[in-house]
Design a protein around this motif. Structure first.
Motif, PDB file in Angstrom:
ATOM      1  N   THR A  98       0.862  -1.193   0.000  1.00  0.00           N
ATOM      2  CA  THR A  98       0.000   0.000   0.000  1.00  0.00           C
ATOM      3  C   THR A  98       0.896   1.239   0.000  1.00  0.00           C
ATOM      4  O   THR A  98       1.170   1.816   1.045  1.00  0.00           O
ATOM      5  CB  THR A  98      -0.917   0.012   1.244  1.00  0.00           C
ATOM      6  OG1 THR A  98      -0.097  -0.121   2.432  1.00  0.00           O
ATOM      7  CG2 THR A  98      -1.903  -1.149   1.202  1.00  0.00           C
ATOM      8  N   PRO A  99       1.345   1.649  -1.186  1.00  0.00           N
ATOM      9  CA  PRO A  99       2.252   2.799  -1.262  1.00  0.00           C
ATOM     10  C   PRO A  99       1.661   4.056  -0.635  1.00  0.00           C
ATOM     11  O   PRO A  99       2.388   4.911  -0.111  1.00  0.00           O
ATOM     12  CB  PRO A  99       2.464   2.982  -2.763  1.00  0.00           C
ATOM     13  CG  PRO A  99       2.136   1.649  -3.362  1.00  0.00           C
ATOM     14  CD  PRO A  99       1.051   1.083  -2.503  1.00  0.00           C
ATOM     15  N   GLN A 100       0.330   4.197  -0.691  1.00  0.00           N
ATOM     16  CA  GLN A 100      -0.306   5.378  -0.127  1.00  0.00           C
ATOM     17  C   GLN A 100      -0.314   5.349   1.394  1.00  0.00           C
ATOM     18  O   GLN A 100      -0.583   6.358   2.053  1.00  0.00           O
ATOM     19  CB  GLN A 100      -1.752   5.502  -0.649  1.00  0.00           C
ATOM     20  CG  GLN A 100      -2.748   4.519  -0.048  1.00  0.00           C
ATOM     21  CD  GLN A 100      -2.658   3.116  -0.628  1.00  0.00           C
ATOM     22  OE1 GLN A 100      -1.774   2.823  -1.441  1.00  0.00           O
ATOM     23  NE2 GLN A 100      -3.562   2.253  -0.235  1.00  0.00           N
ATOM     24  N   GLN A 101      -0.001   4.165   1.953  1.00  0.00           N
ATOM     25  CA  GLN A 101       0.034   4.025   3.407  1.00  0.00           C
ATOM     26  C   GLN A 101       1.252   3.186   3.784  1.00  0.00           C
ATOM     27  O   GLN A 101       1.149   1.979   3.986  1.00  0.00           O
ATOM     28  CB  GLN A 101      -1.250   3.377   3.931  1.00  0.00           C
ATOM     29  CG  GLN A 101      -1.318   3.321   5.455  1.00  0.00           C
ATOM     30  CD  GLN A 101      -2.464   2.458   5.961  1.00  0.00           C
ATOM     31  OE1 GLN A 101      -2.655   1.342   5.500  1.00  0.00           O
ATOM     32  NE2 GLN A 101      -3.234   2.979   6.903  1.00  0.00           N
ATOM     33  N   PRO A 102       2.412   3.804   3.903  1.00  0.00           N
ATOM     34  CA  PRO A 102       3.612   3.054   4.287  1.00  0.00           C
ATOM     35  C   PRO A 102       3.440   2.427   5.668  1.00  0.00           C
ATOM     36  O   PRO A 102       2.609   2.858   6.473  1.00  0.00           O
ATOM     37  CB  PRO A 102       4.710   4.133   4.288  1.00  0.00           C
ATOM     38  CG  PRO A 102       4.156   5.250   3.474  1.00  0.00           C
ATOM     39  CD  PRO A 102       2.678   5.225   3.679  1.00  0.00           C
ATOM     40  N   SER A 103       4.240   1.431   5.921  1.00  0.00           N
ATOM     41  CA  SER A 103       4.153   0.732   7.197  1.00  0.00           C
ATOM     42  C   SER A 103       4.477   1.650   8.367  1.00  0.00           C
ATOM     43  O   SER A 103       5.403   2.469   8.292  1.00  0.00           O
ATOM     44  CB  SER A 103       5.103  -0.466   7.216  1.00  0.00           C
ATOM     45  OG  SER A 103       5.020  -1.142   8.453  1.00  0.00           O
ATOM     46  N   ALA A 104       3.703   1.516   9.432  1.00  0.00           N
ATOM     47  CA  ALA A 104       3.944   2.306  10.637  1.00  0.00           C
ATOM     48  C   ALA A 104       5.237   1.881  11.320  1.00  0.00           C
ATOM     49  O   ALA A 104       5.805   2.648  12.106  1.00  0.00           O
ATOM     50  CB  ALA A 104       2.768   2.152  11.600  1.00  0.00           C
ATOM     51  N   ARG A 105       5.710   0.673  11.021  1.00  0.00           N
ATOM     52  CA  ARG A 105       6.979   0.153  11.529  1.00  0.00           C
ATOM     53  C   ARG A 105       7.604  -0.713  10.442  1.00  0.00           C
ATOM     54  O   ARG A 105       6.879  -1.329   9.665  1.00  0.00           O
ATOM     55  CB  ARG A 105       6.775  -0.690  12.787  1.00  0.00           C
ATOM     56  CG  ARG A 105       6.501   0.109  14.042  1.00  0.00           C
ATOM     57  CD  ARG A 105       6.411  -0.812  15.251  1.00  0.00           C
ATOM     58  NE  ARG A 105       6.328  -0.042  16.484  1.00  0.00           N
ATOM     59  CZ  ARG A 105       6.194  -0.589  17.687  1.00  0.00           C
ATOM     60  NH1 ARG A 105       6.132  -1.906  17.818  1.00  0.00           N
ATOM     61  NH2 ARG A 105       6.125   0.177  18.768  1.00  0.00           N
ATOM     62  N   PRO A 106       8.930  -0.794  10.402  1.00  0.00           N
ATOM     63  CA  PRO A 106       9.563  -1.637   9.379  1.00  0.00           C
ATOM     64  C   PRO A 106       9.205  -3.108   9.591  1.00  0.00           C
ATOM     65  O   PRO A 106       9.471  -3.682  10.651  1.00  0.00           O
ATOM     66  CB  PRO A 106      11.065  -1.399   9.605  1.00  0.00           C
ATOM     67  CG  PRO A 106      11.141  -0.114  10.369  1.00  0.00           C
ATOM     68  CD  PRO A 106       9.913  -0.051  11.201  1.00  0.00           C
ATOM     69  N   THR A 184      -5.169   4.925  11.973  1.00  0.00           N
ATOM     70  CA  THR A 184      -4.889   5.016  10.535  1.00  0.00           C
ATOM     71  C   THR A 184      -3.647   4.233  10.128  1.00  0.00           C
ATOM     72  O   THR A 184      -3.360   4.123   8.941  1.00  0.00           O
ATOM     73  CB  THR A 184      -4.696   6.482  10.106  1.00  0.00           C
ATOM     74  OG1 THR A 184      -3.562   7.030  10.799  1.00  0.00           O
ATOM     75  CG2 THR A 184      -5.936   7.306  10.431  1.00  0.00           C
ATOM     76  N   GLY A 185      -2.906   3.690  11.086  1.00  0.00           N
ATOM     77  CA  GLY A 185      -1.656   3.017  10.776  1.00  0.00           C
ATOM     78  C   GLY A 185      -1.851   1.584  10.319  1.00  0.00           C
ATOM     79  O   GLY A 185      -2.818   0.915  10.679  1.00  0.00           O
ATOM     80  N   GLY A 186      -0.900   1.115   9.502  1.00  0.00           N
ATOM     81  CA  GLY A 186      -0.942  -0.250   9.002  1.00  0.00           C
ATOM     82  C   GLY A 186       0.444  -0.763   8.705  1.00  0.00           C
ATOM     83  O   GLY A 186       1.440  -0.057   8.896  1.00  0.00           O
ATOM     84  N   PRO A 187       0.547  -2.008   8.191  1.00  0.00           N
ATOM     85  CA  PRO A 187       1.858  -2.645   7.994  1.00  0.00           C
ATOM     86  C   PRO A 187       2.494  -2.382   6.633  1.00  0.00           C
ATOM     87  O   PRO A 187       3.539  -2.966   6.322  1.00  0.00           O
ATOM     88  CB  PRO A 187       1.522  -4.126   8.154  1.00  0.00           C
ATOM     89  CG  PRO A 187       0.143  -4.236   7.582  1.00  0.00           C
ATOM     90  CD  PRO A 187      -0.560  -2.952   7.935  1.00  0.00           C
TER      91      PRO A 187
END
Length: 291
Positions: A98-106, A184-187
């Protein structure tokens, strides 16, 4: 032998009883409709503009409306979730980025092929600041979801993250899995729904009717079909939701006791909206598979 007059009187009384029952049913429907309208006004006035789960998804608002719909056969009785069908020994999963939503953590996405459906269940312990939550993950019916959840847990994605949302009205869930604590965060990837969504005909009446997500289930939050990421919700009380959320396990009694304690504390800052940050600060300290 009854006379014609007696038969007419009996038929008249039967018709009057039928009309009376119809009027009572109509009155109940009107009361439910008015109650639903009043509830909607209260929710909007209290600032609840979105829905129950994830990021401003409007599907659950429709589910809430359905519980007061005059067309629903039993407005206060959600349908049971469909019985799960068997899955093959292994499946192929997809976790597109999901390029529009980068991961909240690596993190690294989980493997895609093959993902086995055995063992049927996987036991995991979630340690929180409010107490332990044990879960049995349903690998037999939600293998792609379980694979992602276990992968994220093993990479420490959930460590020291808040459970940011408690809902105490309409549905009863605690939502977690977003390291940002904003909802709103995701992986950095997403994946498709599994049970029960994949077993409900989207064109059927059941697809639009609330199902009973019973106390003790763990399910994925999403923002629409195929948008599962890392956020999940723990059901501490029976909750009417459309069958749009993947159920991937159950919560043990110790975990339910922890959730009951969190729910009893209510919302932070005296919030009476029924949906917001929990007053009891819930931090997931770790999530690990049991040996």
């Amino acid at each position: 032998m009854p006379s014609n007059e007696q038969r007419r009187e009996a038929a008249k009384r039967k018709l009057e009883r039928q009309l009376e029952r119809r009027a009572q049913r109509a009155q109940r429907r009107r009361v439910l409709t008015v109650a639903g309208a009043v509830l909607a006004v209260v929710l909007v006035g209290g600032g609840i503009v979105g829905v129950y789960l994830y990021n401003r998804d409007d599907d659950d608002a429709a589910a809430a409306d359905a519980t007061t719909s005059t067309t629903s056969p039993e407005p206060d009785a959600p349908a049971d979730l469909p019985a799960p069908n068997p899955r093959p020994a292994s499946v192929t999963c997809a976790y597109p980025p999901t390029p529009q939503q980068p991961s909240a953590r690596p993190v690294t996405p989980p493997r895609t092929d093959p993902v086995g459906t055995s063992p049927a269940t996987v036991s995991m312990s979630i340690t929180t600041s409010q107490g332990p939550i044990g879960v049995n993950l349903d690998n037999a019916h939600a293998p792609c979801t379980v694979s992602s959840f276990v992968s994220l847990a093993a990479q420490g994605y959930f460590d020291n993250t808040p459970c940011h949302r408690l809902t105490t009205q309409g549905i009863k869930v605690l939502q977690c899995g977003d390291p940002t604590g904003t909802g709103t965060g995701g992986p950095g990837y997403q994946f498709a729904n599994e049970y029960p969504t994949d077993q409900v005909d989207p064109t059927s009446a059941e697809a639009g009717r609330p199902a009973n997500y019973k106390r003790g289930l763990i399910a994925m939050a999403n923002a629409g079909p195929g948008t599962n990421g890392s956020q999940f919700f723990l059901v501490y009380g029976d909750s009417p939701l459309k069958p749009d959320y993947t159920v991937f396990g159950t919560i043990d009694d110790t975990g339910l006791a922890t959730l009951d304690k969190v729910a009893a504390a209510g919302l932070a800052d005296g919030d009476t909206s029924g949906d917001g940050k929990p007053a009891a600060n819930v931090i997931i300290q770790g999530a690990r598979l049991d040996n």
